[in-house]
Structure formats: structure tokens, C-alpha cells
Design a protein around this motif. Sequence first.
Motif, PDB file in Angstrom:
ATOM      1  N   GLU A  59      10.779  -5.400  -1.044  1.00  0.00           N
ATOM      2  CA  GLU A  59      10.395  -6.115  -2.266  1.00  0.00           C
ATOM      3  C   GLU A  59       8.889  -6.069  -2.492  1.00  0.00           C
ATOM      4  N   SER A  60       8.105  -6.054  -1.423  1.00  0.00           N
ATOM      5  CA  SER A  60       6.654  -5.913  -1.578  1.00  0.00           C
ATOM      6  C   SER A  60       6.305  -4.553  -2.158  1.00  0.00           C
ATOM      7  N   ALA A  61       7.086  -3.536  -1.777  1.00  0.00           N
ATOM      8  CA  ALA A  61       6.767  -2.171  -2.200  1.00  0.00           C
ATOM      9  C   ALA A  61       7.233  -1.859  -3.613  1.00  0.00           C
ATOM     10  N   ASN A  62       8.353  -2.467  -4.053  1.00  0.00           N
ATOM     11  CA  ASN A  62       8.941  -2.086  -5.340  1.00  0.00           C
ATOM     12  C   ASN A  62       7.995  -2.306  -6.513  1.00  0.00           C
ATOM     13  N   ASN A  63       7.396  -3.497  -6.561  1.00  0.00           N
ATOM     14  CA  ASN A  63       6.507  -3.790  -7.683  1.00  0.00           C
ATOM     15  C   ASN A  63       5.206  -2.999  -7.597  1.00  0.00           C
ATOM     16  N   ALA A  64       4.709  -2.793  -6.387  1.00  0.00           N
ATOM     17  CA  ALA A  64       3.526  -1.953  -6.221  1.00  0.00           C
ATOM     18  C   ALA A  64       3.825  -0.526  -6.639  1.00  0.00           C
ATOM     19  N   CYS A  65       5.045  -0.079  -6.355  1.00  0.00           N
ATOM     20  CA  CYS A  65       5.452   1.281  -6.733  1.00  0.00           C
ATOM     21  C   CYS A  65       5.482   1.435  -8.247  1.00  0.00           C
ATOM     22  N   ALA A  66       5.925   0.377  -8.958  1.00  0.00           N
ATOM     23  CA  ALA A  66       5.932   0.434 -10.423  1.00  0.00           C
ATOM     24  C   ALA A  66       4.521   0.606 -10.966  1.00  0.00           C
ATOM     25  N   CYS A  67       3.543  -0.020 -10.310  1.00  0.00           N
ATOM     26  CA  CYS A  67       2.144   0.170 -10.720  1.00  0.00           C
ATOM     27  C   CYS A  67       1.682   1.590 -10.407  1.00  0.00           C
ATOM     28  N   GLY A  68       2.019   2.069  -9.202  1.00  0.00           N
ATOM     29  CA  GLY A  68       1.603   3.408  -8.827  1.00  0.00           C
ATOM     30  C   GLY A  68       2.172   4.482  -9.730  1.00  0.00           C
ATOM     31  N   ALA A  69       3.401   4.266 -10.215  1.00  0.00           N
ATOM     32  CA  ALA A  69       4.037   5.261 -11.084  1.00  0.00           C
ATOM     33  C   ALA A  69       3.290   5.435 -12.400  1.00  0.00           C
ATOM     34  N   MET A  70       2.448   4.481 -12.756  1.00  0.00           N
ATOM     35  CA  MET A  70       1.675   4.597 -13.987  1.00  0.00           C
ATOM     36  C   MET A  70       0.541   5.619 -13.868  1.00  0.00           C
ATOM     37  N   VAL A  71       0.124   5.953 -12.622  1.00  0.00           N
ATOM     38  CA  VAL A  71      -0.988   6.898 -12.453  1.00  0.00           C
ATOM     39  C   VAL A  71      -0.658   8.271 -13.017  1.00  0.00           C
ATOM     40  N   PRO A  72       0.394   8.959 -12.542  1.00  0.00           N
ATOM     41  CA  PRO A  72       0.691  10.275 -13.129  1.00  0.00           C
ATOM     42  C   PRO A  72       1.155  10.183 -14.571  1.00  0.00           C
ATOM     43  N   THR A  73       1.771   9.057 -14.938  1.00  0.00           N
ATOM     44  CA  THR A  73       2.244   8.902 -16.320  1.00  0.00           C
ATOM     45  C   THR A  73       1.075   8.840 -17.288  1.00  0.00           C
ATOM     46  N   LEU A  74       0.076   8.049 -16.954  1.00  0.00           N
ATOM     47  CA  LEU A  74      -1.063   7.881 -17.852  1.00  0.00           C
ATOM     48  C   LEU A  74      -2.027   9.066 -17.784  1.00  0.00           C
ATOM     49  N   LEU A  75      -2.243   9.612 -16.582  1.00  0.00           N
ATOM     50  CA  LEU A  75      -3.261  10.646 -16.429  1.00  0.00           C
ATOM     51  C   LEU A  75      -2.785  12.039 -16.810  1.00  0.00           C
ATOM     52  N   ALA A  86       0.830  -1.206   0.000  1.00  0.00           N
ATOM     53  CA  ALA A  86       0.000   0.000   0.000  1.00  0.00           C
ATOM     54  C   ALA A  86       0.869   1.262   0.000  1.00  0.00           C
ATOM     55  N   ILE A  87       1.949   1.246   0.796  1.00  0.00           N
ATOM     56  CA  ILE A  87       2.869   2.393   0.812  1.00  0.00           C
ATOM     57  C   ILE A  87       3.496   2.574  -0.568  1.00  0.00           C
ATOM     58  N   GLY A  88       3.918   1.470  -1.186  1.00  0.00           N
ATOM     59  CA  GLY A  88       4.520   1.545  -2.510  1.00  0.00           C
ATOM     60  C   GLY A  88       3.566   2.093  -3.549  1.00  0.00           C
ATOM     61  N   SER A  89       2.313   1.662  -3.502  1.00  0.00           N
ATOM     62  CA  SER A  89       1.317   2.158  -4.453  1.00  0.00           C
ATOM     63  C   SER A  89       1.120   3.656  -4.306  1.00  0.00           C
ATOM     64  N   LEU A  90       1.058   4.131  -3.053  1.00  0.00           N
ATOM     65  CA  LEU A  90       0.831   5.550  -2.807  1.00  0.00           C
ATOM     66  C   LEU A  90       2.034   6.381  -3.233  1.00  0.00           C
ATOM     67  N   ILE A  91       3.235   5.977  -2.806  1.00  0.00           N
ATOM     68  CA  ILE A  91       4.441   6.745  -3.136  1.00  0.00           C
ATOM     69  C   ILE A  91       4.686   6.738  -4.641  1.00  0.00           C
ATOM     70  N   GLY A  92       4.349   5.629  -5.301  1.00  0.00           N
ATOM     71  CA  GLY A  92       4.557   5.553  -6.746  1.00  0.00           C
ATOM     72  C   GLY A  92       3.745   6.574  -7.520  1.00  0.00           C
ATOM     73  N   THR A  93       2.607   6.992  -6.969  1.00  0.00           N
ATOM     74  CA  THR A  93       1.775   7.971  -7.678  1.00  0.00           C
ATOM     75  C   THR A  93       2.342   9.380  -7.611  1.00  0.00           C
ATOM     76  N   ILE A  94       3.345   9.591  -6.760  1.00  0.00           N
ATOM     77  CA  ILE A  94       3.912  10.932  -6.593  1.00  0.00           C
ATOM     78  C   ILE A  94       5.161  11.044  -7.454  1.00  0.00           C
ATOM     79  N   PRO A  95       5.144  11.866  -8.481  1.00  0.00           N
ATOM     80  CA  PRO A  95       6.298  11.965  -9.382  1.00  0.00           C
ATOM     81  C   PRO A  95       7.573  12.327  -8.631  1.00  0.00           C
ATOM     82  N   GLY A  96       8.639  11.586  -8.947  1.00  0.00           N
ATOM     83  CA  GLY A  96       9.945  11.894  -8.385  1.00  0.00           C
ATOM     84  C   GLY A  96      10.252  11.218  -7.074  1.00  0.00           C
ATOM     85  N   LEU A  97       9.260  10.569  -6.452  1.00  0.00           N
ATOM     86  CA  LEU A  97       9.508   9.949  -5.155  1.00  0.00           C
ATOM     87  C   LEU A  97       9.461   8.427  -5.222  1.00  0.00           C
TER      88      LEU A  97
END
Length: 648
Positions: free
Chosen positions: A303-319, A257-268
Motif C-alpha cells: 500500500e505504501s508503494a501503490n500511491n507512490a507508483c501512481a506519482c512515478g507513472a506521471m514522469v514518462p507520461t508528462l515528459l 521509494a521503490i514504488g516511485s522508481l518502478i512507476g517511472t518505468i513504462p509497463g512495470l
Amino acid sequence: MLDIFLSSLGQLFTLSHLLFMVLGVLVGLVVGIIPGLGGIAGMSLLLPFLYGMEPTVALGMLMGLVAVIPTGDTFASVLLGIPGSSASQATVIDGFSLAKKGQAARALSSAFLSSMIGGLIGAGVLTGFILIARPLVLSFSSSELFMLTLLGLSMVAVLSGRDLFKGLAACGLGLLVGAIGMAPATGEFRMNFGLDYLYDGLPLVVVGLGIFALPEIIDLLVKRGSIAEEPCNLGEGWRKGISDVREQRGLVARCAAIGSLIGTIPGLAGSVVDWLTYGHAVQSANDKSEFGKGDIRGVIAPESANNACACGAMVPTLLFGVPGSGTAAVFLGGLLLLGLQPGVGMIETHLDLTYTIIWSLALANILGAALCLVLARPVASLTRVPFATLAPLITVLIMFAAFQATRSAGDLLALGAVGILGVLFKQANWSRPAFLIGFVLAPGAEGYFYQAVQFQGTDAFMRPGVMIIGALILSAMFIPMITAAWRKRREAVSVGAAVPQKAAPTLGVIDTVLFAALMGTAVVAWMNVADLSLIGGIMPRLAIAILALSCLAEIARCVIFRPRWEHQATGLQGLWLLGFFTLVGAILLLGFITVATLFCFVFLLTIARLKPWVATAMALGVIAFLVGMAEFLTLTYPSGLIDPWLFG
């Protein structure tokens, strides 16, 4: 909406989409296993093949690569002690320690399974989040982003253990090194000392490899054994790792959950989220004694966060067309090559394609984790190979990875310089993660601080989000200390004993050298930034203050509490470092490929004592690898006097 979901599933399970996704997964595994390459290089390799491809097929290949690199890079982090990418640095701390205990298969299987679960959770969150993400992401201003970087810095207190002041000093040095180069607000150059290489600062990959990889290589060479200090029952380790993930399922869910949230924030994304989740694992543990020595929770959390973060990073990229990470930035270029314009249109007109992207990430996570689990047993057996056999190959590999940073000879010299610091820190038991956290977060903290003050003034730090994150920072710093003190007092009272006294500090030769060197560095750096403007010099001055005050506090602690003298060996480590710089000098004189090949051949023949034909075959493999990567990545190695004649 249901027809869109069904359409996306139909596209996902077409034969062409699946075949190209598998291709992307395979490329991602190879790229992830090679330290230093990471998603940016891997994605760049695939971009030329996108021309003329169907968007759904091409996106399947790209998503396969994006999803699997955070899984594949675990091999290097656990088995070799080399961060496979910037997002796997925290995994090295306990993953490599487990490998040295003979538990490599346990670390790998738990890492791969937690990565898969984290990726699936991230994809699930992204599926529902994609329609409501816009207002949330836009609500983060520069002030909230600045506070998030401070939250990352607060993890230093958690990771430093008893040696808080040493950890803060290491963090201050990391902040100072991270401030080298141009000030983002004023354009002033700081602490480059007339060297062109330092005008843009030190690259992250060079610092990461120098502070972690070189010290581990040298330490294992000094011991002259295999990576694993104890025999490893790979079958038992395999099952134990899976059992560990099941027992720590709450930690997996929280970190994903932390990885998903942080991934949505560009640069973090990337290197920030793994330290945050590692710190969370330490902070939330009742027994913290094994962290840094081989605690499986220190592998599962990042390791749980890294892959979730890759998914989260798609939010600002796509939107918004704003890449959430370096890999997402290259993926953004891939979207444009395919004729897709990121933005609201990805929801309004291409929603089926958007969900195809998301579910491709989920499926690729399953495929990648399955392949890695299959490979875990044979690859983990590398830890029983005498390290002298692997050392020259790994050394060439990290030099190649470091050279990828700016493709300058300065990368190799900087790698050795940071390596010296890493060896000293390792031998004196100073916190290397604290140094790296300071380095990683310095540019972001400075940039966000300037933007917050410029656009919002003093109101920047009165926003509700800032208050909430500030409360989290205070909690991260003080609650563990208060809880530990309360627990010790309760245990002492329960047995009728006195409250235990604080442990005496330790002191050694390297500690003394480091204190003197760091205080000298603080003085030289202060003189260097003395003429800078207030805005341009505030970050380096803050770093200098943290560095100097922490060193003085630790020195005062040693004066007040009688320190326990500790033997800290440096002799053999110094000889190996001298050998490394000799190798770099030979590369600059004769050429990278020639010297790397001769170095591997001579080392394997004389030190590893392999048969001549084996040493020859491995040296030829080094040539094939370096020449092949030069062709793929259009690299131009340092040529020297001989390379142009042999490989020109």
C-alpha cells in the motif's frame, strides 16, 4: 523558479480546483471500492466531461481520481478478499487474513495511512525528479527491463517458503498461461486450441479474480460464518493500525521509494510493484512466520508503494508522452483533450501546470486517505455480517468485474476455470501469488527479451545496469536461504544440539491430482508448441521446463523424505464450484441481469434466510447497479432469452 512554485500553489488552492478535485476523489473512491474497475474505467468515465473545461480545473479532477483509486481499492482487498485492482493483489494475502481474524479496522487504517504517506513521498520525489528524470528513464533499455521482470520472478522464492518447488511449479504454470495467445515477436498463435477467446490470451482481471476471489468466497461459504472469525474491536483496531505504520516507518519509506522508481518505468507499474515490495517486506523481516496468515507488514508494504507508483507513472507520461501505466494512458488522452502536448514543453512552457499536477496528487492523497479513514470503521463492520448475506452480492460483483475484461461470455467461463485452479491451490496450500506473478510478468519478460536480443545481441546482458539487477536477483534468491541456514546452525550450536533436519514434505489427495494434472498439462503444451519457431516458442518452452522440472523435483523430495499425509477437503468446495458453473450456464441461457437478480433473491431467501422484503430490496439493488453500470459504461451483458424482454 520560486515564482513558478507560488503560481502553482495559487492554482492549487483556487475554489474551482479544490471542488473538482474533491469530485475526482469521490469518484475515485467509488471506482476503487468496486472490484475490477480500476483507474482505466474510472478515468474513462471522466473524460467526456473534460470538453470545454479549464486545464487546471480538469486536471484537479483527474488527479483526484488517479491518487485515490489505489487507496479505495483496499476496501475490497481487505474486507472481501477480492483484489480491488491489479495493483492491490498482494494486499489480499495478509489484509484479508487480518479481516478474518477480526482485525479489519487495523488493516484498513494502516493501509490508508501508509498509502497517504507513500503518495506524499512519491509526490515529493516527483517534484525534484521531474527535471532530472529524462536521462535516467532513457537509460533503461530492453535488457534492463527484462532483468527487472526476472527480479519480480525471483520473489517467488521468497513467497514460497518451505514449499519452494511447489511455488516454482505454480510460477511455471503462471508463465505458461501468460504465454497463451500471440507471440509478440513472430505473430504465431500458441495454445489457443481453436478457441477465439484465447487468441489474445487470458485477461489479468479474470485471472486475478479467479485465483483469489472465488476460492475465498467458496471457503467462507463452506464455513458458514462471518468474514471475521473473531470479534473485532473497531476502535482499538483503528489506533493499532496507525501505530503499526509508525513502527514500520522505515518499511513505508523504502517501499514508497521503490514504488516511485518502478512507476517511472513504462509497463512495470501496478501489479509488478506491489509484489516486489511485498517480497521485500518478507525478505527484510526477521520473523517471517506470520506472512500469509495476517502480518500487518504485508499490508503496509504494497500500500505504501501503490500511491507512490501512481506519482512515478506521471514522469514518462508528462515528459515523453509514454504512459507509465494503463491509467496513465487514459490520462494522456485527457491531456490531449485539454490541448496539452506531453513532452519537453511540459517543463519548458507549462512547468507551473506540471507542478500543479504533482501537488494535486499530494493533496488528493491526503483527502482520499482522510475520507477512507473516516469510512474505515463503518465499512469494516461488514466483516461481522454473516457471509451468506454478502456472498451472492459479491459473486455478482466479481462476475460483473470479470465481464469488464473483454465483454465476452468467455470471461465468465474463464473465471470459473481459473477458480477451480484457485480452489485446488488454496486447499493444498500451493502458492497462488507465485502463479499470479508468473502470469503477470510473462508477456513483459518475453517482449523485453526479444527486443534486447534483436537490438543489442549478446551485448544486451553485459550492460552495467543488467549486472546490477542480476546481483539483486541473486541476493533476493540466496541471501535469505543462507541467512536462515546460518541462524539455525548458530541457534543449534548455542544450545549444544544437533543441526535441525529439514521439515518433511506434506502430501494429500489434491497434491497428487495437481502433480498429475500439471505434468499432463506440460506434455500437452509441449506438443502444442512443437511446431513453433525458436523465437516464438522459447517462452512457453521455458515455462514448460520450469513447470515439469519443479513437479519432478517435488515428487523426488517426497520419495526421498517420507511425506506427512495431510487431509485436503474438496467435497463441499466442488459442489459450490458446480453451482457457479450452473449459474454461468443460466446467465448464457436467460440473461445476465435476470439470472443475477433471481440468484441473489433465492440465495438470500433460502440460504441466508433473510426476510422476504429485505431479500427483495437487495435484489432490486442488484438490478439498479447492473442497469446503471450498463448505461455509464455502455455495456451489453449476455442477453439470453429473457433480458431483451425485460430490460431491452
